[in-house]
Design an enzyme around this catalytic site. Structure first.
Site, PDB file in Angstrom:
ATOM      1  N   THR A 216      13.394  44.187  69.743  1.00  0.00           N
ATOM      2  CA  THR A 216      13.184  44.812  70.877  1.00  0.00           C
ATOM      3  C   THR A 216      12.468  45.859  70.375  1.00  0.00           C
ATOM      4  O   THR A 216      12.013  46.100  69.147  1.00  0.00           O
ATOM      5  CB  THR A 216      14.670  45.335  71.274  1.00  0.00           C
ATOM      6  OG1 THR A 216      15.191  44.209  71.785  1.00  0.00           O
ATOM      7  CG2 THR A 216      14.799  46.633  72.321  1.00  0.00           C
TER       8      THR A 216
ATOM      9  N   SER B  84      23.012  45.185  78.893  1.00  0.00           N
ATOM     10  CA  SER B  84      22.419  45.746  77.723  1.00  0.00           C
ATOM     11  C   SER B  84      22.947  46.563  76.681  1.00  0.00           C
ATOM     12  O   SER B  84      24.003  47.324  77.223  1.00  0.00           O
ATOM     13  CB  SER B  84      20.951  46.290  78.229  1.00  0.00           C
ATOM     14  OG  SER B  84      20.371  46.642  76.976  1.00  0.00           O
TER      15      SER B  84
END
Ligand code: DON
Length: 574
Positions: free
Chosen positions: A386, A457
């Site tokens: 990420t 998330s």
């Protein structure tokens, strides 16, 4: 007379050349994509950008110099990352932005991917009842409907420059190419087999002879996609040619994203999840990220325990933080999911009385086994890759963005003809109760798959305010380790008074309730390991935890930007 005329000509000439150079500054950016260096930290007066790639950070700063604000720079940096950092920078993924604006407003933008319309709870469970993580983690079926492009346009409402200007550097980088680093070459080389397995059209990232440092990566299909976005806005991605290419790719690979899924995607403006810690105000990401709430729970669980007196990486401090982490993550598994679909008891699980109750079983002399820590009882009636970027400007705007494809290079599927990777974010749902996702996180009902729902998330773009002004802008990748890394970085600065570099670079640790192990980075103090083992903790050493990018506003109002030394990350300012 002649003399006067001469002066007039001269003044006119100077005026003209100033105008032309101004125009040049405004229309193009001068960054050499074939030759660039990495800068790990800087102190700047006017603004700063920290991201995972030097070219992307440089693009951000150039946008600030052109008169853009931190939002503009964050948008341009993300678009550049979509080109130069394909493992996580993306058009085919999603992300979150938390910002404190110069006008005092606090905003969060949610552009998390969404489950396609025909997704359903048991879509990854086969006829034998087995949870098929191979399907949720790789290839066409693992992708949620991408949110990034919608998110960038939602963010642009708070910027000053036209989108054309923000996307042009990315177009140039894709069209003319850029030189890849040794780390990038290695990363692409390890990907080759999977690229062959999960693609229906040979992507530009496949290279039979292997990639090496110094190679130039030119991305022609991606250039065209970016140009369509430049020309048509978000519709250049969610409709027309790009949407058609995505849907065709889905059909070739048995994926389920349809043209109406794409057309219906919207980014959502939300309010940051906020809380106070010893006079600081923390702005975190709300649901569908667990980030802000986990950070809130962990910080409040340690607030009254005088951690500063225990000392950085003392056994007592590490143990206390570990126990706070463990308890917060148990709640994550039970209670957290997209709040638009599931009633997340945010107020209850962050209530001071509840958190006090959670810490009642904390024993400074021994580990509380995770089997003893069920998710809290509510007080009723009362890789992996990420990427994070931090940006700040002198107008008082501070922006934290974390964006992802989930795993490194996401689903490993590149949309044929469109040149970008699709995410494998569906794995962030709980695909079967109790079955861990790729980060070992478990979940149940709250995070079950439903059409249109956003998967839970851990991404935690975070801003810490001091006297209601930006003080820290921070975030990191790292899956479930994200909230614990942000937690530790903030505690290192606020409680242990550490330098910004040390706060980021010193080894981190991570506990997420299940599995009941304490993950540590290389270099973690052996003395702490030995004494905590005696208290009942199980350690395991793992690779790098996160790549934290931070900006700290110094007492003299200058910006100290620090990029993590765990990667090619780069800090720029001016
Ligand atoms: O949203 C999440 O929590 C994950 N998809 C983030 C993945 C990640 O950070 C991978 N990086 N190492």
């Amino acid at each position: 007379m002649m003399r006067n005329k001469y002066w007039l000509y001269l003044i006119f000439f100077i005026f003209l050349s100033c105008k032309t150079s101004q125009k040049n500054n405004n229309s193009s950016i001068s960054i050499d994509p074939y030759k660039y260096t990495i800068q790990k930290s800087t102190i700047a007066e006017n603004g700063a950008v920290v991201s995972a790639h030097p070219l992307a950070s440089k693009v951000g700063v150039e946008i600030l110099k052109m008169g853009g604000n931190a939002i503009d720079a964050a948008i341009a940096t993300q678009l550049a990352l979509a080109v130069v950092y394909p493992q996580a920078g993306n058009l085919g993924g999603g992300g979150f932005m938390v910002a404190k604006l110069g006008n005092g407003k606090e905003i969060a933008i949610d552009y998390r991917e969404m489950a396609p319309g025909s997704a359903h709870r048991d879509m990854y469970i086969d006829s034998a009842g087995v949870a098929r993580t191979d399907k949720s983690q790789d290839g066409h079926l693992s992708s949620g409907v991408p949110g990034t492009v919608a998110g960038l346009f939602e963010s642009a409402k708070y910027g000053k420059l036209s989108f054309d200007k923000l996307i042009q550097p990315a177009i140039d980088l894709a069209e003319k190419g850029f030189t890849i680093s040794e780390r990038e070459a290695r990363s692409l080389n390890t990907l080759q087999d999977e690229l062959k397995q999960f693609n229906t059209v040979t992507p530009v990232f496949i290279k039979e002879s292997g990639w090496k440092e110094g190679d130039t990566l030119v991305q022609t299909d991606l250039t065209q996609t970016l140009k369509r976005i430049k020309e048509k806005g978000a519709a250049g991605f969610y409709e027309g040619e790009t949407a058609k290419l995505i849907v065709e790719e889905m059909k070739r690979g048995s994926g389920i994203i349809t043209s109406s899924d794409l057309k219906n995607y919207t980014a959502k403006l939300r309010e940051p999840h906020t809380f106070d810690y010893k006079g600081y105000k923390v702005l975190g990401m709300p649901m569908p990220s667990s980030g802000g709430i986990l950070l809130h729970q962990m910080m409040k669980m340690i607030e009254e325990r005088n951690i500063a007196s225990m000392g950085f990486q003392s056994t007592q401090a590490v143990q206390l933080m570990t126990e706070a982490e463990r308890r917060a993550y148990a709640d994550r598994a039970e209670y957290m999911g997209d709040a638009d679909f599931y009633k997340v008891p945010v107020d209850m699980i962050t209530h001071p009385v509840y958190l006090q109750e959670r810490m009642k079983t904390y024993d400074p002399a021994k580990a509380t086994p995770s089997t003893m820590i069920k998710p809290g009882i509510l007080i009723r009636a009362e890789s992996k890759e990420t990427t994070h970027l931090s940006v700040i400007d002198k107008e008082g705007n501070a922006v934290a963005v974390t964006t992802t494809l989930n795993n490194s290079y996401g689903s490993k599927t590149v949309v044929g003809g469109a040149g970008f990777f699709l995410n494998d974010e569906m794995d962030d749902f709980s695909i079967k109760p109790g079955v861990p996702n790729m980060y070992g996180a478990v979940g149940g009902e709250a995070n079950a798959i439903m059409p249109g729902k956003r998967m839970l998330s851990s991404m935690s773009p975070t801003i810490v305010l001091k006297d209601n002004k930006p003080f820290l802008v921070v975030g990191t990748p790292g899956g479930t380790t994200i909230p614990t890394s942000v937690f530790q970085t903030i505690v290192n600065i606020i409680e242990f008074n550490m330098s910004t570099e040390d706060a980021v670079y010193k080894p981190k640790f991570h506990h997420q309730w299940l599995p009941d192990t304490l993950a540590i980075e290389k270099g973690f103090p052996q003395m702490v390991i030995d004494s905590m083992q005696k208290m009942g903790y199980h350690f395991y050493e793992r690779g790098a935890i996160g790549r934290t990018e931070i900006i700290k506003v110094l007492a003299n109002k200058k910006f100290e930007a620090v990029a993590d030394n765990r990667g090619d990350d780069d800090a720029e300012g001016w």
